[in-house]
Design an enzyme around this catalytic site. Structure first.
Site, PDB file in Angstrom:
ATOM      1  N   HIS A  17      67.952  49.499  32.963  1.00 21.01           N
ATOM      2  CA  HIS A  17      69.293  49.340  33.540  1.00 21.01           C
ATOM      3  C   HIS A  17      69.448  47.940  34.156  1.00 21.01           C
ATOM      4  CE1 HIS A  17      69.184  53.952  34.321  1.00 21.01           C
ATOM      5  NE2 HIS A  17      70.011  53.751  33.322  1.00 21.01           N
ATOM      6  N   LYS A  41      74.547  67.796  38.667  1.00 19.45           N
ATOM      7  CA  LYS A  41      73.343  67.251  38.045  1.00 19.45           C
ATOM      8  C   LYS A  41      72.217  67.144  39.067  1.00 19.45           C
ATOM      9  CE  LYS A  41      72.704  63.872  34.458  1.00 19.45           C
ATOM     10  NZ  LYS A  41      73.124  62.591  33.937  1.00 19.45           N
ATOM     11  N   ARG A  95      69.353  51.869  23.709  1.00 20.33           N
ATOM     12  CA  ARG A  95      67.907  51.677  23.591  1.00 20.33           C
ATOM     13  C   ARG A  95      67.437  51.825  22.155  1.00 20.33           C
ATOM     14  NH1 ARG A  95      66.848  56.140  28.024  1.00 20.33           N
ATOM     15  NH2 ARG A  95      68.451  56.987  26.671  1.00 20.33           N
ATOM     16  N   SER A 133      65.565  57.676  32.507  1.00 18.73           N
ATOM     17  CA  SER A 133      65.570  58.185  33.883  1.00 18.73           C
ATOM     18  C   SER A 133      65.027  59.604  33.938  1.00 18.73           C
ATOM     19  CB  SER A 133      66.981  58.150  34.467  1.00 18.73           C
ATOM     20  OG  SER A 133      67.411  56.825  34.629  1.00 18.73           O
TER      21      SER A 133
HETATM   22  O1  PNS Z   1      73.744  57.434  32.846  1.00 14.03           O
HETATM   23  P1  PNS Z   1      74.501  58.472  32.077  1.00 14.03           P
HETATM   24  O2  PNS Z   1      74.270  59.842  32.674  1.00 14.03           O
HETATM   25  O3  PNS Z   1      74.193  58.418  30.591  1.00 14.03           O
HETATM   26  O4  PNS Z   1      76.069  58.114  32.251  1.00 14.03           O
HETATM   27  C1  PNS Z   1      77.067  58.961  31.730  1.00 14.03           C
HETATM   28  C2  PNS Z   1      78.444  58.528  32.239  1.00 14.03           C
HETATM   29  C3  PNS Z   1      78.460  58.475  33.760  1.00 14.03           C
HETATM   30  C4  PNS Z   1      78.777  57.145  31.717  1.00 14.03           C
HETATM   31  C5  PNS Z   1      79.496  59.531  31.695  1.00 14.03           C
HETATM   32  O5  PNS Z   1      79.087  60.822  31.985  1.00 14.03           O
HETATM   33  C6  PNS Z   1      80.867  59.308  32.298  1.00 14.03           C
HETATM   34  O6  PNS Z   1      81.547  58.356  31.970  1.00 14.03           O
HETATM   35  N1  PNS Z   1      81.266  60.216  33.209  1.00 14.03           N
HETATM   36  C7  PNS Z   1      82.533  60.140  33.924  1.00 14.03           C
HETATM   37  C8  PNS Z   1      83.506  61.186  33.389  1.00 14.03           C
HETATM   38  C9  PNS Z   1      84.132  60.703  32.102  1.00 14.03           C
HETATM   39  O7  PNS Z   1      84.783  59.687  32.038  1.00 14.03           O
HETATM   40  N2  PNS Z   1      83.902  61.488  31.032  1.00 14.03           N
HETATM   41  C10 PNS Z   1      84.391  61.176  29.716  1.00 14.03           C
HETATM   42  C11 PNS Z   1      83.419  60.260  28.988  1.00 14.03           C
HETATM   43  S1  PNS Z   1      83.883  60.165  27.316  1.00 14.03           S
END
Ligand code: PNS
Length: 163
Positions: A17, A41, A95, A133
């Site tokens: 990150h 989560k 990745r 993570s």
């Molecule tokens: O680090 P992660 O868990 O892969 O991140 C996922 C994240 C936070 C980018 C995704 O879950 C997100 O954008 N969540 C906010 C809600 C949202 O916008 N959902 C629609 C995504 S298409």
């Protein structure tokens, strides 16, 4: 001024990150790292604490770009956050091919929701490409050594190896 938002769980923030943050901060005038508040989560620390930790890590490990990086928490949709921040871009790290499918789905969904906001991918540096993570959480939960996978401050928080 181009603003990009880098959303994620960062639970915990990894060297992968951090690498993406440094490179994205070199490409945009302002990079907002946005830590998702997600009560469902499992988390190693609450979102505010993870954001504070990222702030400290960036100041220590990436002082050359720290002035262009802001860190905050958020709830709700990433595209709504991008609009509030006047950000035209969402940054995500890739990745390996295994990330591609879900990232593509997310990028297309976000573009459908907000066509003005584009997703930009940075390939995670090869030496960090294996990091995740969730694996780091698992290793730490069994007392394993995660130094070299996360910034030193995060390794200290997650505890020292049990052997
Ligand atoms: O680090 P992660 O868990 O892969 O991140 C996922 C994240 C936070 C980018 C995704 O879950 C997100 O954008 N969540 C906010 C809600 C949202 O916008 N959902 C629609 C995504 S298409």
């Amino acid at each position: 001024m181009t603003t990009a938002v880098y959303p994620g769980s960062f639970d915990p923030v990894t060297l992968g990150h951090l690498d993406v943050m440094q490179r994205a901060a070199g490409a945009f005038d302002r990079l907002v790292v946005a830590v998702l508040v997600n009560p469902r989560k499992s988390v190693t620390a609450d979102a505010q604490d993870r954001a504070a930790e990222i702030r400290a890590v960036v100041a220590e490990s990436a002082p050359d770009v720290a002035g262009r990086i802001e860190v905050m928490t958020f709830e709700g949709l990433t595209v709504d956050l991008a609009t509030r921040l006047d950000a035209g871009f969402i940054v995500r790290g890739l990745r390996a091919v295994s990330d591609f499918e879900s990232e593509m789905q997310m990028a297309h969904t976000n573009r459908k929701l907000r066509p003005a906001v584009d997703t930009v991918f940075f390939m995670t540096a090869l030496e960090h490409a294996y990091l995740s993570s969730s694996l780091i959480r698992e290793i730490a939960s069994f007392g394993g050594d995660v130094s070299g996978m996360v910034p030193p401050a995060v390794a200290r928080r997650l505890g020292l190896p049990s052997v």
